[in-house]
Design a protein around this motif. Structure first.
Motif, PDB file in Angstrom:
ATOM      1  N   ASN A  54       0.824  -1.208   0.000  1.00 33.39           N
ATOM      2  CA  ASN A  54       0.000   0.000   0.000  1.00 33.39           C
ATOM      3  C   ASN A  54       0.864   1.266   0.000  1.00 33.39           C
ATOM      4  N   HIS A  55       1.870   1.316   0.853  1.00 33.48           N
ATOM      5  CA  HIS A  55       2.725   2.498   0.939  1.00 33.48           C
ATOM      6  C   HIS A  55       3.626   2.638  -0.286  1.00 33.48           C
ATOM      7  N   ALA A  56       4.135   1.525  -0.774  1.00 29.35           N
ATOM      8  CA  ALA A  56       5.032   1.586  -1.928  1.00 29.35           C
ATOM      9  C   ALA A  56       4.306   2.096  -3.170  1.00 29.35           C
ATOM     10  N   VAL A  57       3.117   1.573  -3.435  1.00 31.95           N
ATOM     11  CA  VAL A  57       2.375   1.993  -4.627  1.00 31.95           C
ATOM     12  C   VAL A  57       1.853   3.413  -4.456  1.00 31.95           C
ATOM     13  N   ASN A  58       1.469   3.774  -3.250  1.00 32.84           N
ATOM     14  CA  ASN A  58       0.955   5.124  -3.018  1.00 32.84           C
ATOM     15  C   ASN A  58       2.009   6.196  -3.283  1.00 32.84           C
ATOM     16  N   SER A  59       3.286   5.833  -3.207  1.00 34.65           N
ATOM     17  CA  SER A  59       4.356   6.811  -3.447  1.00 34.65           C
ATOM     18  C   SER A  59       4.509   7.153  -4.927  1.00 34.65           C
ATOM     19  N   VAL A  60       3.898   6.375  -5.815  1.00 36.25           N
ATOM     20  CA  VAL A  60       3.950   6.645  -7.258  1.00 36.25           C
ATOM     21  C   VAL A  60       2.567   7.168  -7.656  1.00 36.25           C
ATOM     22  N   HIS A  61       2.460   8.474  -7.799  1.00 37.12           N
ATOM     23  CA  HIS A  61       1.149   9.116  -7.932  1.00 37.12           C
ATOM     24  C   HIS A  61       0.347   8.566  -9.104  1.00 37.12           C
ATOM     25  N   TRP A  62       0.942   8.536 -10.295  1.00 35.48           N
ATOM     26  CA  TRP A  62       0.191   8.115 -11.476  1.00 35.48           C
ATOM     27  C   TRP A  62      -0.247   6.657 -11.359  1.00 35.48           C
ATOM     28  N   LEU A  63       0.571   5.843 -10.678  1.00 44.17           N
ATOM     29  CA  LEU A  63       0.253   4.417 -10.552  1.00 44.17           C
ATOM     30  C   LEU A  63      -0.925   4.201  -9.610  1.00 44.17           C
ATOM     31  N   ILE A  64      -0.905   4.845  -8.464  1.00 42.92           N
ATOM     32  CA  ILE A  64      -1.983   4.619  -7.514  1.00 42.92           C
ATOM     33  C   ILE A  64      -3.294   5.238  -7.996  1.00 42.92           C
ATOM     34  N   VAL A  65      -3.206   6.382  -8.697  1.00 41.18           N
ATOM     35  CA  VAL A  65      -4.420   6.971  -9.263  1.00 41.18           C
ATOM     36  C   VAL A  65      -5.032   6.027 -10.297  1.00 41.18           C
ATOM     37  N   GLY A  66      -4.170   5.457 -11.134  1.00 41.84           N
ATOM     38  CA  GLY A  66      -4.662   4.486 -12.115  1.00 41.84           C
ATOM     39  C   GLY A  66      -5.292   3.274 -11.450  1.00 41.84           C
ATOM     40  N   MET A  67      -4.702   2.812 -10.344  1.00 38.21           N
ATOM     41  CA  MET A  67      -5.266   1.665  -9.635  1.00 38.21           C
ATOM     42  C   MET A  67      -6.599   2.009  -8.980  1.00 38.21           C
ATOM     43  N   ASN A  68      -6.739   3.234  -8.505  1.00 37.07           N
ATOM     44  CA  ASN A  68      -8.026   3.644  -7.933  1.00 37.07           C
ATOM     45  C   ASN A  68      -9.141   3.555  -8.973  1.00 37.07           C
ATOM     46  N   TYR A  69      -8.864   4.058 -10.170  1.00 36.13           N
ATOM     47  CA  TYR A  69      -9.871   4.002 -11.227  1.00 36.13           C
ATOM     48  C   TYR A  69     -10.087   2.565 -11.717  1.00 36.13           C
ATOM     49  N   TYR A  70      -9.006   1.794 -11.736  1.00 36.61           N
ATOM     50  CA  TYR A  70      -9.111   0.372 -12.079  1.00 36.61           C
ATOM     51  C   TYR A  70     -10.084  -0.314 -11.115  1.00 36.61           C
ATOM     52  N   TYR A  71      -9.872  -0.093  -9.821  1.00 36.02           N
ATOM     53  CA  TYR A  71     -10.705  -0.735  -8.802  1.00 36.02           C
ATOM     54  C   TYR A  71     -12.173  -0.339  -8.938  1.00 36.02           C
ATOM     55  N   ALA A  72     -12.403   0.920  -9.299  1.00 38.37           N
ATOM     56  CA  ALA A  72     -13.771   1.440  -9.338  1.00 38.37           C
ATOM     57  C   ALA A  72     -14.535   1.057 -10.595  1.00 38.37           C
ATOM     58  N   THR A  73     -13.835   0.745 -11.688  1.00 39.38           N
ATOM     59  CA  THR A  73     -14.531   0.600 -12.979  1.00 39.38           C
ATOM     60  C   THR A  73     -14.401  -0.777 -13.628  1.00 39.38           C
ATOM     61  N   LEU A  74     -13.187  -1.319 -13.716  1.00 41.97           N
ATOM     62  CA  LEU A  74     -12.998  -2.542 -14.510  1.00 41.97           C
ATOM     63  C   LEU A  74     -13.755  -3.731 -13.933  1.00 41.97           C
ATOM     64  N   HIS A  75     -13.996  -3.709 -12.652  1.00 40.75           N
ATOM     65  CA  HIS A  75     -14.768  -4.760 -11.999  1.00 40.75           C
ATOM     66  C   HIS A  75     -16.091  -4.999 -12.716  1.00 40.75           C
ATOM     67  N   PHE A  76     -16.721  -3.918 -13.160  1.00 39.68           N
ATOM     68  CA  PHE A  76     -17.998  -4.013 -13.857  1.00 39.68           C
ATOM     69  C   PHE A  76     -17.809  -4.120 -15.373  1.00 39.68           C
ATOM     70  N   ILE A  77     -16.917  -3.315 -15.923  1.00 33.41           N
ATOM     71  CA  ILE A  77     -16.751  -3.253 -17.376  1.00 33.41           C
ATOM     72  C   ILE A  77     -16.297  -4.592 -17.946  1.00 33.41           C
ATOM     73  N   VAL A  78     -15.272  -5.183 -17.357  1.00 33.57           N
ATOM     74  CA  VAL A  78     -14.741  -6.442 -17.890  1.00 33.57           C
ATOM     75  C   VAL A  78     -15.752  -7.572 -17.712  1.00 33.57           C
ATOM     76  N   THR A  79     -16.398  -7.624 -16.567  1.00 37.59           N
ATOM     77  CA  THR A  79     -17.373  -8.697 -16.320  1.00 37.59           C
ATOM     78  C   THR A  79     -18.526  -8.622 -17.318  1.00 37.59           C
ATOM     79  N   LEU A  80     -19.065  -7.433 -17.528  1.00 40.99           N
ATOM     80  CA  LEU A  80     -20.140  -7.280 -18.510  1.00 40.99           C
ATOM     81  C   LEU A  80     -19.636  -7.574 -19.920  1.00 40.99           C
ATOM     82  N   GLY A  81     -18.409  -7.170 -20.216  1.00 40.02           N
ATOM     83  CA  GLY A  81     -17.840  -7.444 -21.532  1.00 40.02           C
ATOM     84  C   GLY A  81     -17.721  -8.932 -21.806  1.00 40.02           C
TER      85      GLY A  81
END
Length: 296
Positions: free
Chosen positions: A91-118
């Motif tokens: 958690n701390h290591a990834v949070n130190s890389v801004h673009w990476l953790i922001v991308g993971m936040n959006y990944y967590y919020a969206t792909l869960h539904f998008i990929v499953t429906l796809g």
């Protein structure tokens, strides 16, 4: 003097239709257990109602905060005992890389539904004979997860008492998490076990790997749940053991489909007849034929 005998010509038994297989629509139970081409309107309605029911039930489970926090402490101790309690470091290591953790936040919020429906749409279009059974795996997995939410409330790492986890959505003010910020009151905060991000992503990955014909697509199918595992830990939404719970729910889902359809979903025929159309029958009954033979 010859005599007339009654015999079956060679291969006739193989040509005769099996009385059950020839009529797959015989009986309401058999009709339900026979794969058919899915109806588009029914599937849209079913998925919408099912997800609405899932969200309603999940969020209606009492938020037993004290018990959920105690369970989180117990899970954390067990993971320390097993030597796998590295979620905080990730958690701390990834949070130190801004673009990476922001991308993971959006990944967590969206792909869960998008990929499953796809994957569901892809199954519907390309593998209609396997669609219903594979969908049943997903639905049974989700249904048993609701039981887990009720029986075992669990706080995610980011809500642990005395923990040093970072709530990455709150820190980086990213959109989409129903478990943080202004949206947290719309979702049960203490339903972390099992992880349906893992249950659904492994379902997607196995389905793609088993049925896709393009090699690199099959590889992506396997990478998707692996990356999802990293994401749920890096964003402090789940423990490793929550992922194990998701896998157990998925195993239950596959067991239900295997018992209902008689074989695993991926082993069913790719195509399926439309509802109401059984196997074709011969226009006239095939009976034994008389052949004239000589003396024995």
């Amino acid at each position: 003097m010859g005599e007339t005998t009654v015999t079956k010509p060679e291969g006739l038994e193989a040509a005769l239709p099996d009385p059950v297989a020839a009529d797959p629509g015989r009986g309401p139970l058999r009709r339900l257990r026979t794969p058919h081409r899915p109806r588009f309107w029914f599937e849209i309605l079913l998925i919408a109602v099912s997800y609405w029911t899932y969200s309603l039930v999940r969020n209606a489970v009492p938020e037993q905060k004290a018990e959920a926090l105690q369970n989180a402490d117990w899970i954390w101790r067990v993971e320390h005992h097993l030597g796998i309690a590295v979620e905080e470091s990730v958690n701390h290591a990834v949070n130190s890389v801004h673009w990476l953790i922001v991308g993971m936040n959006y990944y967590y919020a969206t792909l869960h539904f998008i990929v499953t429906l796809g994957v569901l749409v892809w199954l519907y279009r390309r593998h209609p004979g396997r669609y219903a059974a594979t969908r049943l795996v997903l639905f049974a997995t989700t249904a048993v997860a609701l039981v887990g939410y009720y029986l075992y409330p669990l706080a995610p790492p980011r809500l642990m008492n005395g923990g040093d986890f970072i709530d990455t959505v709150m820190v980086h003010q990213t959109w989409g998490s129903m478990a943080s910020g202004d949206l947290k009151h719309m979702s049960n905060q203490y339903a972390a076990m099992p992880s349906m991000h893992i249950g659904w992503s492994v379902w997607c990955g196995l389905t793609i790997f088993a049925l896709a014909s393009v090699p690199w697509v099959r590889v992506l199918g396997l990478l998707y749940p692996a990356l999802t595992l990293v994401v749920i830990v890096a964003t402090a939404n789940h423990f490793w053991l929550d992922a194990v719970g998701g896998l157990l729910c998925l195993a239950f889902g596959f067991t239900v489909a295997r018992l209902w359809y008689g074989r695993q979903p991926y082993a069913l025929p790719r195509m399926a007849p439309e509802r109401g159309r059984g196997a074709s029958r011969p226009s006239a009954p095939v009976g034994p034929q008389r052949v004239r033979g000589g003396r024995p």
